[in-house]
Design a protein around this motif. Structure first.
Motif, PDB file in Angstrom:
ATOM      1  N   CYS A   3    -147.521 -23.413 -63.993  1.00 18.63           N
ATOM      2  CA  CYS A   3    -147.237 -22.399 -65.001  1.00 18.63           C
ATOM      3  C   CYS A   3    -148.374 -21.379 -64.934  1.00 18.63           C
ATOM      4  O   CYS A   3    -149.543 -21.761 -64.864  1.00 18.63           O
ATOM      5  CB  CYS A   3    -147.146 -23.020 -66.396  1.00 18.63           C
ATOM      6  SG  CYS A   3    -146.532 -21.908 -67.670  1.00 18.63           S
ATOM      7  N   THR A   4    -148.032 -20.103 -64.947  1.00 13.73           N
ATOM      8  CA  THR A   4    -149.018 -19.052 -64.723  1.00 13.73           C
ATOM      9  C   THR A   4    -149.359 -18.327 -66.016  1.00 13.73           C
ATOM     10  O   THR A   4    -148.470 -17.881 -66.743  1.00 13.73           O
ATOM     11  CB  THR A   4    -148.501 -18.035 -63.691  1.00 13.73           C
ATOM     12  OG1 THR A   4    -148.201 -18.721 -62.467  1.00 13.73           O
ATOM     13  CG2 THR A   4    -149.545 -16.961 -63.425  1.00 13.73           C
ATOM     14  N   SER A   5    -150.650 -18.241 -66.271  1.00 12.30           N
ATOM     15  CA  SER A   5    -151.170 -17.445 -67.379  1.00 12.30           C
ATOM     16  C   SER A   5    -151.858 -16.219 -66.791  1.00 12.30           C
ATOM     17  O   SER A   5    -152.614 -16.327 -65.826  1.00 12.30           O
ATOM     18  CB  SER A   5    -152.168 -18.262 -68.210  1.00 12.30           C
ATOM     19  OG  SER A   5    -152.951 -17.422 -69.043  1.00 12.30           O
ATOM     20  N   HIS A   6    -151.580 -15.048 -67.376  1.00 18.86           N
ATOM     21  CA  HIS A   6    -152.218 -13.825 -66.886  1.00 18.86           C
ATOM     22  C   HIS A   6    -153.719 -13.866 -67.103  1.00 18.86           C
ATOM     23  O   HIS A   6    -154.475 -13.191 -66.403  1.00 18.86           O
ATOM     24  CB  HIS A   6    -151.606 -12.611 -67.583  1.00 18.86           C
ATOM     25  CG  HIS A   6    -150.152 -12.428 -67.295  1.00 18.86           C
ATOM     26  ND1 HIS A   6    -149.668 -12.216 -66.035  1.00 18.86           N
ATOM     27  CD2 HIS A   6    -149.061 -12.460 -68.117  1.00 18.86           C
ATOM     28  CE1 HIS A   6    -148.345 -12.103 -66.065  1.00 18.86           C
ATOM     29  NE2 HIS A   6    -147.954 -12.251 -67.322  1.00 18.86           N
ATOM     30  N   HIS A  17    -150.354 -25.853 -72.833  1.00 22.55           N
ATOM     31  CA  HIS A  17    -151.649 -26.266 -72.281  1.00 22.55           C
ATOM     32  C   HIS A  17    -152.134 -25.294 -71.204  1.00 22.55           C
ATOM     33  O   HIS A  17    -153.332 -25.055 -71.059  1.00 22.55           O
ATOM     34  CB  HIS A  17    -151.527 -27.671 -71.701  1.00 22.55           C
ATOM     35  CG  HIS A  17    -152.735 -28.150 -70.964  1.00 22.55           C
ATOM     36  ND1 HIS A  17    -153.928 -28.451 -71.586  1.00 22.55           N
ATOM     37  CD2 HIS A  17    -152.940 -28.376 -69.634  1.00 22.55           C
ATOM     38  CE1 HIS A  17    -154.814 -28.842 -70.685  1.00 22.55           C
ATOM     39  NE2 HIS A  17    -154.243 -28.796 -69.497  1.00 22.55           N
ATOM     40  N   SER A  18    -151.206 -24.713 -70.457  1.00 22.65           N
ATOM     41  CA  SER A  18    -151.578 -23.800 -69.375  1.00 22.65           C
ATOM     42  C   SER A  18    -152.123 -22.478 -69.887  1.00 22.65           C
ATOM     43  O   SER A  18    -152.709 -21.711 -69.125  1.00 22.65           O
ATOM     44  CB  SER A  18    -150.363 -23.537 -68.479  1.00 22.65           C
ATOM     45  OG  SER A  18    -149.408 -22.721 -69.144  1.00 22.65           O
ATOM     46  N   GLY A  19    -151.915 -22.192 -71.188  1.00 23.88           N
ATOM     47  CA  GLY A  19    -152.380 -20.935 -71.759  1.00 23.88           C
ATOM     48  C   GLY A  19    -151.407 -19.794 -71.557  1.00 23.88           C
ATOM     49  O   GLY A  19    -151.781 -18.618 -71.693  1.00 23.88           O
ATOM     50  N   ARG A  20    -150.164 -20.130 -71.257  1.00 27.59           N
ATOM     51  CA  ARG A  20    -149.156 -19.096 -71.045  1.00 27.59           C
ATOM     52  C   ARG A  20    -149.013 -18.243 -72.297  1.00 27.59           C
ATOM     53  O   ARG A  20    -148.819 -18.753 -73.403  1.00 27.59           O
ATOM     54  CB  ARG A  20    -147.812 -19.738 -70.696  1.00 27.59           C
ATOM     55  CG  ARG A  20    -146.652 -18.769 -70.577  1.00 27.59           C
ATOM     56  CD  ARG A  20    -146.711 -17.972 -69.294  1.00 27.59           C
ATOM     57  NE  ARG A  20    -145.710 -16.902 -69.296  1.00 27.59           N
ATOM     58  CZ  ARG A  20    -145.360 -16.201 -68.227  1.00 27.59           C
ATOM     59  NH1 ARG A  20    -145.924 -16.473 -67.061  1.00 27.59           N
ATOM     60  NH2 ARG A  20    -144.468 -15.249 -68.287  1.00 27.59           N
TER      61      ARG A  20
END
Length: 247
Positions: A49-52, A92-95
């Motif tokens: 999962c990608t967070s900017h 959790h990923s900070g998305r």
């Protein structure tokens, strides 16, 4: 003869296992997904999962034949987050734009990041969701109980009880019935009245298998089952359940 029979049994078991795995997903459906591993009733794939802000958080997605989804996070070597729901992994990923985990969690297909909803991995999850019809069972098929709280009579702080098995349900049941319950009576996790109470923003997370901030759906609120009702308890709730179960 005995050795030949044992070999035949092993071959039959292997064939049955292969048939079960082939029934779960075909090679055409998931064969090109990176990190693919097969188990008895599940498949494992690499996901992320990608967070900017923080970049990619990578993990392992396990898809069970029941439709249950479980993610082990590998964002850092020291990360201890395990057995997360997709929604919890997304958070959790900070998305930044959460609550759309089907879009935001990806797998790698032919070197490209592909959202989960565009793959066959959600086939059994979607079937389980459609077939739930308001039952109080999780996607793994087991009765599910969300976390509950009991307030200490001395410090007036709420303490969390996790209800994952019969022993934990009994601990909560007895604590709820105790008009003088206090922090030192907590059966697990050493807690004292001096320990801080969970923040309000954390207490909204009750462990529901469908939504981490669920306020009480039919998936996580049980109105009586063999896990949370006890034949040796004389309270009205347990007595009614036992009497109705025998009827």
């Amino acid at each position: 003869m005995e050795e030949e029979e044992a070999a035949n049994n092993n071959n039959n078991n292997n064939n049955n296992e292969m048939m079960m795995m082939m029934k779960l997903f075909s090679e055409e459906e998931i064969g090109e997904i990176s990190g693919l591993k097969r188990g008895d009733d599940y498949v494992d794939v690499t996901c992320g999962c990608t967070s900017h802000r923080y970049g990619d958080a990578v993990g392992r997605l396990r898809v069970f034949s029941s439709g249950f989804l479980q993610i082990s996070c590998e964002c850092t070597p020291a990360c201890q987050e395990d057995k997360l729901t997709p929604a919890a992994f997304e958070k959790h990923s900070g998305r930044e734009t959460s609550r759309k985990w089907k879009n935001n969690i990806w797998v790698i297909v032919d070197g490209e990041k592909v959202p989960l909803y565009k793959t066959a991995l959600l086939k059994y999850y979607n079937q389980a969701s459609k077939g739930a019809n308001g039952s109080n069972r999780s996607n793994s098929g087991k009765v599910f109980h969300r976390d509950e709280f009991v307030r200490c009579t001395q410090c007036n702080k709420d303490r969390r009880f996790r209800l994952r098995n019969k022993e934990e349900c009994r601990s909560y049941h007895d604590a709820l019935a105790d008009l003088n319950w206090k922090c030192s009576d907590m059966p697990y996790d050493e807690v004292t009245c001096d320990d801080d109470e969970e923040r309000a923003s954390r207490r909204v997370y009750r462990g529901c298998s469908r939504s981490p901030t669920c306020k009480g759906c039919t998936s996580c609120v049980c109105f009586g089952c063999e896990i949370c009702r006890f034949t040796d308890c004389s309270c009205q709730t347990c007595s009614d359940f036992t009497r109705n179960a025998k009827a």
